[in-house]
Design an enzyme around this catalytic site. Structure first.
Site, PDB file in Angstrom:
ATOM      1  N   HIS A 150       0.830  -1.207   0.000  1.00  0.00           N
ATOM      2  CA  HIS A 150       0.000   0.000   0.000  1.00  0.00           C
ATOM      3  C   HIS A 150       0.860   1.251   0.000  1.00  0.00           C
ATOM      4  CE1 HIS A 150      -3.699  -2.301   1.655  1.00  0.00           C
ATOM      5  NE2 HIS A 150      -3.554  -2.411   0.355  1.00  0.00           N
ATOM      6  N   GLU A 152      -2.535 -18.252 -22.378  1.00  0.00           N
ATOM      7  CA  GLU A 152      -1.481 -18.195 -21.357  1.00  0.00           C
ATOM      8  C   GLU A 152      -0.921 -19.570 -21.028  1.00  0.00           C
ATOM      9  OE1 GLU A 152      -2.966 -16.138 -17.866  1.00  0.00           O
ATOM     10  OE2 GLU A 152      -4.852 -17.201 -17.893  1.00  0.00           O
ATOM     11  N   ASP A 172       1.670 -15.554 -17.354  1.00  0.00           N
ATOM     12  CA  ASP A 172       1.604 -17.009 -17.226  1.00  0.00           C
ATOM     13  C   ASP A 172       2.206 -17.708 -18.447  1.00  0.00           C
ATOM     14  OD1 ASP A 172       0.562 -17.820 -14.731  1.00  0.00           O
ATOM     15  OD2 ASP A 172      -1.339 -16.889 -15.280  1.00  0.00           O
ATOM     16  N   CYS A 225      -2.655  -8.736 -22.363  1.00  0.00           N
ATOM     17  CA  CYS A 225      -2.914  -8.082 -21.074  1.00  0.00           C
ATOM     18  C   CYS A 225      -1.865  -8.445 -20.028  1.00  0.00           C
ATOM     19  CB  CYS A 225      -4.310  -8.413 -20.570  1.00  0.00           C
ATOM     20  SG  CYS A 225      -4.580 -10.180 -20.356  1.00  0.00           S
TER      21      CYS A 225
HETATM   22  C1  PEP Z   1      -1.149 -13.138 -17.332  1.00  0.00           C
HETATM   23  O1  PEP Z   1      -0.983 -14.285 -16.900  1.00  0.00           O
HETATM   24  O2  PEP Z   1      -0.410 -12.583 -18.168  1.00  0.00           O
HETATM   25  C2  PEP Z   1      -2.258 -12.325 -16.833  1.00  0.00           C
HETATM   26  C3  PEP Z   1      -2.543 -11.150 -17.355  1.00  0.00           C
HETATM   27  O3  PEP Z   1      -2.966 -12.807 -15.794  1.00  0.00           O
HETATM   28  P1  PEP Z   1      -2.448 -12.806 -14.266  1.00  0.00           P
HETATM   29  O4  PEP Z   1      -1.217 -11.979 -14.178  1.00  0.00           O
HETATM   30  O5  PEP Z   1      -3.591 -12.256 -13.473  1.00  0.00           O
HETATM   31  O6  PEP Z   1      -2.216 -14.257 -14.026  1.00  0.00           O
HETATM   32 MG    MG Z   2      -2.533 -15.320 -15.830  1.00  0.00          MG
END
Ligand code: PEP
Ligand code: MG
Length: 581
Positions: A187, A430, A454, A501
């Protein structure tokens, strides 16, 4: 002398140290009254604590935003938690003073949270300690530490930066923050970034090694604190500070969309969020929508999973905040590195390879359908919600989810509740299986989003959270890049959009490759949005393709990064300019 820590908020601060040491909260001499008297004292202090904390949260919401205020609201809720209060009362019945009982119970909770694998849960230990210290100060009648009158140019050195400290802090008087506790996701780090102050956290021994009034340089980008610098060091860092501030100023122009390359190719630039309250901050940073809503955070820090109604409200809030812009909601991604205690998932030998994410949801259809119904209902508000499935390894999982969605629609229709009748269903790429079979998955999915966090760990067989193998974890490894290229190709051939993402989407070195592979959308943390938009504006897609052709011939991650670093340095399309604002 240099102290090293975690560079938690970028930028360079130069000033004089003001060391804020934790208050002495000695209570062993306080005699315990009758249990009734002690419970009354505790209850009175709790009422005051909750009122003060809620008032601070309101102040912080206006100054910094929802996410920061929510931290304090969490503390106000914690002191009213009936389980915690019963445990404190029990300790008082056992003969403790209010102070002793509070100290013992908070100590147990802090130790419990400290021992957890999940960084978010460990953060709760710091919250409990802050609550403990402030409640003890109230019980002992001590004044609150006042940070409202720090002299201009202060480098604040503290054990931890707590939300309650932030309330008083005048950002214009603080050059930088150094704390002994905390890390990038604590935080304290969130607050320092929200205040726009350079910060180095986790700088062990800082309070011992720094003296009040000493000149200090804080490099929040590199995680370094330089004490009593030489004139040469001062001059060098003043130059770096000016350069950083120029870069940050230049980025302000990129807080508004659309996102286009130099030749006018459009890319959709979205933000990753973990709670609906973050949607407003994402908009403020110039996000064109939400590309990843990590819903597992709604399930954390509570004893039972959220109901359909609670989830509906959270998804509806994000949908409302974004209005016509897209909101991609990822279904529950529990397990692996994401501990969700309320689900009481059985311990597994290999949790990263176990019953997690979509596997867990499909194995628990009642839990999954509760979430699906909530998402479908929120989709009726603006028609802007898209569903996304984590850790998919094959088309059968998508087909099974679509069947459950059909059941959910029928149930909602029977109940007379509005829902989105044709919500799009996307798949996260992923796992190696998903990347290898992207052509098969593209027949079932309406869109792809590549989760490099991942994908990198599974392709390279490197635990993403294990420091001992961190050097092997690299999204620029040729195998990962080939998986990304293959996924993008399959999406293009099937005519479905493809985005990314994972964290790599915000890396300016990855950008030319993603443009070359034809990605349609990138989703990054909100503060990275302007930098990615600025970086995109530097590239012609034809140049990016020529560079990608060379990069894809390189046979190691080092060679890939070397090539990209060289080109970016020559173009000025990375480095300071891409530092988050
Ligand atoms: C990823 O695995 O790239 C992803 C965006 O999901 P997380 O980081 O939440 O596993
Ligand atoms: Mg992931």
């Amino acid at each position: 002398m240099m102290i090293r820590g975690v560079g938690a908020s970028a930028g360079i601060g130069i000033g004089r140290a003001v060391c804020v040491r934790p208050q002495a909260l000695a209570f062993s001499q306080v005699p315990a009254g009758t249990p009734r008297q002690e419970k009354d004292r505790l209850a009175a202090a709790a009422v005051r604590f909750a009122a003060d904390t809620s008032a601070m949260a309101a102040g912080l919401r206006t100054r910094l935003g929802n996410q920061e205020a929510e931290i304090l609201e969490g503390q106000a809720a914690m002191i009213e938690d009936p389980v915690l209060r019963r445990q404190i009362d029990d300790a008082i019945d056992g003969g403790s003073s209010a102070e002793g009982a509070l100290d013992a119970v908070c100590g147990q909770y802090a130790a419990l949270f400290d021992a957890m694998d999940d960084a978010m849960m460990r953060q709760r230990a710091a919250d409990v300690r802050d609550l403990r210290a402030r409640m003890l100060a109230l019980l002992l009648g001590l004044p609150r530490q006042d940070l409202s009158a720090l002299p201009p140019g202060t480098v604040l050195v503290a054990y931890d930066l707590t939300p309650s400290m932030t309330v008083d802090l005048r950002a214009d008087c603080v050059a930088a923050i150094v704390t002994e506790a905390g890390g990038f996701t604590s935080h304290g780090a969130i607050l320092a970034r929200a205040l726009g102050l350079p910060a180095v956290l986790g700088a062990a021994g800082a309070l011992e090694q720094l003296a009040d009034g000493q000149t200090v340089i804080v490099d929040g980008s590199r995680g370094q604190v330089i004490c009593a610098p030489t004139p040469a060091q001062l001059a060098r860092y003043q130059g770096l500070q000016a350069q950083f501030l120029r870069g940050r100023q230049a980025l302000k122009a990129y807080r508004r969309g659309p996102t286009r390359t130099a030749d006018g190719t459009a890319v959709q630039l979205l933000a990753n969020i973990a709670s609906p309250g973050e949607a407003a901050a994402a908009l403020d940073c110039g996000a064109e929508g939400i590309g990843l809503f990590r819903t597992e955070f709604l399930f954390m820090g509570r004893q039972t999973p959220p109901t359909e109604e609670e989830q509906y409200r959270a998804y509806a809030q994000a949908a409302e905040a974004m209005a016509a812009r897209p909101v991609i909601i990822r279904t529950l991604d529990a397990g692996g590195d994401k501990t969700v205690p309320c689900l009481a998932m059985p311990a597994e030998e290999n949790p990263f390879l176990g019953c997690r994410a979509i596997r867990y949801c499909l194995a628990h259809p009642a839990l999954f359908k509760t979430q699906l119904r909530a998402i479908l209902r929120a989709g009726a508000l603006h028609g802007n919600i898209r569903l996304m499935l984590p850790l998919v390894t094959g088309p059968a999982q998508v087909r099974r989810t679509r069947a459950l969605l059909a059941e959910c629609r029928a149930e909602l229709a029977a109940a007379g509740l509005p829902f989105d009748p044709d919500m799009t269903v996307g798949v996260m790429i992923e796992t190696p299986a998903a990347a290898m079979d992207a052509d098969l998955l593209a027949r079932e999915a309406d869109f792809f989003s590549i989760g490099t966090n991942d994908l990198t760990q599974y392709i390279l067989a490197v635990d993403r959270g294990n420091a001992a193998v961190a050097e092997l974890y690299n999204p620029f490894h040729p195998a990962v890049l080939r998986a990304i290229r293959r996924t993008a190709r399959s999406a293009r051939e099937a005519g479905i959009p493809v985005g990314m993402c994972g964290e790599a989407a915000a890396d300016p070195r990855m950008l030319p490759l993603l443009l070359a592979f034809g990605l349609d959308e990138l989703s990054v943390s909100a503060p990275s949005v302007p930098a990615v938009r600025a970086a995109a504006a530097h590239w012609h897609v034809a140049d990016a393709r020529a560079l990608a052709d060379r990069v894809m011939e390189a046979d190691t991650a080092d060679a890939v990064q070397g090539l990209l670093d060289d080109v970016l340095a020559r173009k000025g399309a990375g480095g300071e300019q891409a530092a988050p604002v």
